[in-house]
Design an enzyme around this catalytic site. Structure first.
Site, PDB file in Angstrom:
ATOM      1  N   ILE A 207       0.878  -1.189   0.000  1.00  0.00           N
ATOM      2  CA  ILE A 207       0.000   0.000   0.000  1.00  0.00           C
ATOM      3  C   ILE A 207       0.907   1.228   0.000  1.00  0.00           C
ATOM      4  O   ILE A 207       1.794   1.325   0.849  1.00  0.00           O
ATOM      5  CB  ILE A 207      -0.861   0.059   1.295  1.00  0.00           C
ATOM      6  N   HIS A 208       0.709   2.139  -0.938  1.00  0.00           N
ATOM      7  CA  HIS A 208       1.520   3.362  -0.871  1.00  0.00           C
ATOM      8  C   HIS A 208       0.858   4.587  -1.471  1.00  0.00           C
ATOM      9  O   HIS A 208       1.372   5.684  -1.362  1.00  0.00           O
ATOM     10  CB  HIS A 208       2.876   3.145  -1.550  1.00  0.00           C
ATOM     11  N   ARG A 209      -0.278   4.426  -2.143  1.00  0.00           N
ATOM     12  CA  ARG A 209      -0.860   5.574  -2.855  1.00  0.00           C
ATOM     13  C   ARG A 209      -1.328   6.641  -1.885  1.00  0.00           C
ATOM     14  O   ARG A 209      -1.908   6.317  -0.831  1.00  0.00           O
ATOM     15  CB  ARG A 209      -2.053   5.115  -3.693  1.00  0.00           C
ATOM     16  N   LYS A 242       6.782   5.692   3.184  1.00  0.00           N
ATOM     17  CA  LYS A 242       5.713   6.682   3.394  1.00  0.00           C
ATOM     18  C   LYS A 242       4.561   6.072   4.206  1.00  0.00           C
ATOM     19  O   LYS A 242       4.028   6.694   5.124  1.00  0.00           O
ATOM     20  CB  LYS A 242       5.212   7.113   2.010  1.00  0.00           C
ATOM     21  N   ASP A 280      -2.294  -1.472  -3.937  1.00  0.00           N
ATOM     22  CA  ASP A 280      -2.766  -0.302  -4.683  1.00  0.00           C
ATOM     23  C   ASP A 280      -1.690   0.130  -5.680  1.00  0.00           C
ATOM     24  O   ASP A 280      -1.728   1.231  -6.215  1.00  0.00           O
ATOM     25  CB  ASP A 280      -3.162   0.841  -3.741  1.00  0.00           C
TER      26      ASP A 280
END
Ligand code: UDP
Length: 360
Positions: A207-209, A242, A280
């Site tokens: 997950i990073h968006r 992030k 994502d």
């Protein structure tokens, strides 16, 4: 011919790896690589250059951890200087990052022809940073290399056929990378064994968006549903720096296993052995299919429409229990992985042919 390639983020290193190798074997092409520094942690950047044997960038701008405007502006200034110094015939960019936008803008103002690899994709989301970058880079580009029919259709609908550019479908360069690097013998420790996952079923998750990580409620819903899935099947998340920061900042409590981001050979190993993928990431959802794995994609719209149409990916909104039920749903399906969606691994060769043709 001089091609100035500008990269800055992990997915671009993976795409550049195959094309830069082809460039270095071509007698007519001299490629100069610029790394903007957008991704800078060792395991998000240098590791990829070393493992994938990408030629060392001649310039590293070391620009990161800045707001969009400052980052794009400083890149624009620096890349313009490099263009004036190196006088390239073409500037080449991949995908949808700020590095791609800044580089394309600098090149256009200096009348340097622009090559966009992975052109034409759209999320139809007005304020999504990736979509803003894609649309503007496409509009400035002279050679638009599109991975899919959907990408070609998007450009046609936006009137690109009447612009002074060439629109060419080549397949997806990530298919080249997946085929090439999955066959390559690597002498290293087996990650699956190291993680104690041998003969165990696990779900690979990334997950990073920004749209999933910046709001506490959204990220909290994702973590809760992943915790629930983890009670039934172990989740393994190589965690983006992030996302890690946001999970800590929001005080969320993942009960699933997280590890530092891994290199490309390791992600291939994880893709080969996992049961399914939840992500994502634009790249990982395609790679899931390339390694014959189904995926649940946590985005409101997926530009890789062919993955959904053929049942390889299930798109999921972020709602409590919905990610879990979509995961349960896709586990039961049985799509036909013999369908070829992204070409046969010759995208980089085709791209070079078209560039040479354009130059001559
Ligand atoms: N990837 C990797 N190590 C990881 C997580 C992802 O090598 O720990 C690779 C993944 O296989 C894919 C690329 O990074 O090829 C995707 O990058 P990312 O998800 O950052 O960007 P996106 O594809 O969403 O643009």
């Amino acid at each position: 011919m001089i091609i100035l390639t500008v990269v800055g983020a992990r997915p671009q290193f993976i795409k550049a790896a195959v094309l830069s190798r082809e460039f270095s074997n071509h007698p007519q092409i001299n490629e100069i690589i610029v790394h903007t520094g957008q991704h800078f942690d060792r395991n998000m950047s240098d590791l990829f250059f070393e493992e994938l044997e990408i030629p060392k960038p001649k310039y590293n701008l070391n620009l990161h951890s800045l707001p969009h405007g400052a980052m794009t502006g400083r890149m624009l200034e620096q890349i313009e200087k490099i263009i004036l110094e190196e006088k390239p015939d073409y500037l080449l960019v991949y995908g949808d990052t700020n590095s791609s936008l800044a580089a394309a803008l600098a090149a256009k103002k200096q009348k340097v022809k622009i090559i966009h690899v992975e052109a034409g994709l759209r999320n139809f989301s007005e304020y999504m940073p990736e979509d803003i970058n894609r649309i503007l880079v496409d509009r400035m580009s002279n050679l638009l290399f599109c991975p899919t029919d959907f990408a070609i259709e998007c450009l046609k609908k936006e009137g690109f056929e009447s612009f002074p550019c060439k629109i060419i479908k080549t397949g997806d360069i990530m298919q080249d990378s997946a085929l090439y690097y999955s066959k390559k013998k690597v002498n290293r420790l087996n990650l699956i064994r190291k993680l104690g996952l041998k003969n165990k079923s696990f779900v690979l998750c990334t997950i990073h968006r920004a749209e999933n990580t910046e709001e506490k409620n959204k990220l909290s819903t994702i973590v809760q549903d992943l915790n629930k899935i983890n009670e039934e099947s172990e989740i393994l998340m190589p965690i983006h720096p992030k996302t890690k920061k946001k999970i800590e900042e929001f005080g969320l409590k993942p009960q699933f296993r997280t590890i530092e981001p891994v290199g490309y050979f390791d992600i291939i190993e994880l893709l080969k052995h996992c049961s399914t993928v939840i992500t994502d990431s634009g790249g990982l959802q395609k790679e899931a299919y390339m390694f014959k794995k189904k995926s649940v994609v946590l985005l409101d719209f997926i530009p890789w429409v062919e993955l959904v149409e053929n049942g390889f990916a299930l798109q999921s909104h972020i709602e409590k229990d919905l990610i879990y039920s979509n995961y349960k749903h896709i586990m039961k399906s049985n799509p036909d992985f013999s369908i070829k969606l992204y070409g046969d691994g010759t995208t980089s060769k085709q791209i070079i042919q078209y560039i040479i043709e354009d130059y001559n």
